[in-house]
Write a protein that holds these residues in place. Structure first.
Motif, PDB file in Angstrom:
ATOM      1  N   TYR A   5       0.813  -1.219   0.000  1.00 14.13           N
ATOM      2  CA  TYR A   5       0.000   0.000   0.000  1.00 14.13           C
ATOM      3  C   TYR A   5       0.847   1.270   0.000  1.00 14.13           C
ATOM      4  O   TYR A   5       0.596   2.196  -0.768  1.00 14.13           O
ATOM      5  CB  TYR A   5      -0.944  -0.024   1.209  1.00 14.13           C
ATOM      6  N   SER A   6       1.869   1.325   0.858  1.00 15.28           N
ATOM      7  CA  SER A   6       2.671   2.551   0.921  1.00 15.28           C
ATOM      8  C   SER A   6       3.474   2.740  -0.362  1.00 15.28           C
ATOM      9  O   SER A   6       3.648   3.864  -0.817  1.00 15.28           O
ATOM     10  CB  SER A   6       3.570   2.573   2.159  1.00 15.28           C
ATOM     11  N   ALA A   7       3.926   1.650  -0.977  1.00 16.55           N
ATOM     12  CA  ALA A   7       4.652   1.767  -2.247  1.00 16.55           C
ATOM     13  C   ALA A   7       3.726   2.313  -3.329  1.00 16.55           C
ATOM     14  O   ALA A   7       4.142   3.118  -4.167  1.00 16.55           O
ATOM     15  CB  ALA A   7       5.242   0.426  -2.664  1.00 16.55           C
ATOM     16  N   GLU A   8       2.475   1.900  -3.310  1.00 14.16           N
ATOM     17  CA  GLU A   8       1.507   2.404  -4.297  1.00 14.16           C
ATOM     18  C   GLU A   8       1.245   3.898  -4.075  1.00 14.16           C
ATOM     19  O   GLU A   8       1.171   4.672  -5.025  1.00 14.16           O
ATOM     20  CB  GLU A   8       0.205   1.608  -4.211  1.00 14.16           C
ATOM     21  N   LYS A   9       1.117   4.327  -2.812  1.00 14.25           N
ATOM     22  CA  LYS A   9       0.940   5.754  -2.515  1.00 14.25           C
ATOM     23  C   LYS A   9       2.170   6.543  -2.968  1.00 14.25           C
ATOM     24  O   LYS A   9       2.044   7.626  -3.542  1.00 14.25           O
ATOM     25  CB  LYS A   9       0.700   5.967  -1.026  1.00 14.25           C
ATOM     26  N   LEU A  10       3.366   5.990  -2.697  1.00 11.46           N
ATOM     27  CA  LEU A  10       4.605   6.647  -3.127  1.00 11.46           C
ATOM     28  C   LEU A  10       4.629   6.794  -4.637  1.00 11.46           C
ATOM     29  O   LEU A  10       4.976   7.856  -5.161  1.00 11.46           O
ATOM     30  CB  LEU A  10       5.824   5.836  -2.706  1.00 11.46           C
ATOM     31  N   LYS A  11       4.291   5.719  -5.312  1.00 12.42           N
ATOM     32  CA  LYS A  11       4.319   5.724  -6.778  1.00 12.42           C
ATOM     33  C   LYS A  11       3.423   6.837  -7.322  1.00 12.42           C
ATOM     34  O   LYS A  11       3.825   7.573  -8.221  1.00 12.42           O
ATOM     35  CB  LYS A  11       3.873   4.366  -7.307  1.00 12.42           C
ATOM     36  N   LYS A  12       2.219   6.976  -6.782  1.00 12.26           N
ATOM     37  CA  LYS A  12       1.296   8.010  -7.261  1.00 12.26           C
ATOM     38  C   LYS A  12       1.848   9.412  -7.020  1.00 12.26           C
ATOM     39  O   LYS A  12       1.770  10.272  -7.890  1.00 12.26           O
ATOM     40  CB  LYS A  12      -0.066   7.850  -6.595  1.00 12.26           C
ATOM     41  N   MET A  13       2.438   9.637  -5.843  1.00 11.37           N
ATOM     42  CA  MET A  13       2.996  10.968  -5.543  1.00 11.37           C
ATOM     43  C   MET A  13       4.204  11.267  -6.420  1.00 11.37           C
ATOM     44  O   MET A  13       4.372  12.387  -6.907  1.00 11.37           O
ATOM     45  CB  MET A  13       3.361  11.062  -4.069  1.00 11.37           C
ATOM     46  N   ILE A  14       5.037  10.263  -6.624  1.00 13.07           N
ATOM     47  CA  ILE A  14       6.234  10.459  -7.451  1.00 13.07           C
ATOM     48  C   ILE A  14       5.834  10.669  -8.906  1.00 13.07           C
ATOM     49  O   ILE A  14       6.402  11.537  -9.587  1.00 13.07           O
ATOM     50  CB  ILE A  14       7.213   9.282  -7.272  1.00 13.07           C
TER      51      ILE A  14
END
Length: 66
Positions: A5-14
């Motif tokens: 989940y946190s990697a997916e949130k990071l991906k969207k922000m990046i």
């Protein structure tokens, strides 16, 4: 490989920073918070952070004040 989940949130922000070619200090701080909120930075998160930092160093993404 399953994306956490946190990697997916990071991906969207990046991806947003890459699209805009800019990032604010608050956005960068939020990215770091998301990556570290579970007390562990996994390989997916490390790769995303490395990509963002590389783009900042190469001025493909610039820090802006907002």
């Amino acid at each position: 490989m399953k994306v956490n989940y946190s990697a997916e949130k990071l991906k969207k922000m990046i991806e947003k920073a890459i699209e805009d070619h800019e990032i604010t200090r608050d956005e960068y701080d939020m990215i770091i918070h998301i990556a570290t909120e579970d007390g562990h930075i996994d390989d997916q998160e490390k790769a995303l952070l490395a990509e963002l930092n590389n783009m900042i160093e190469n001025k493909m993404v610039k820090f802006v004040a907002k």
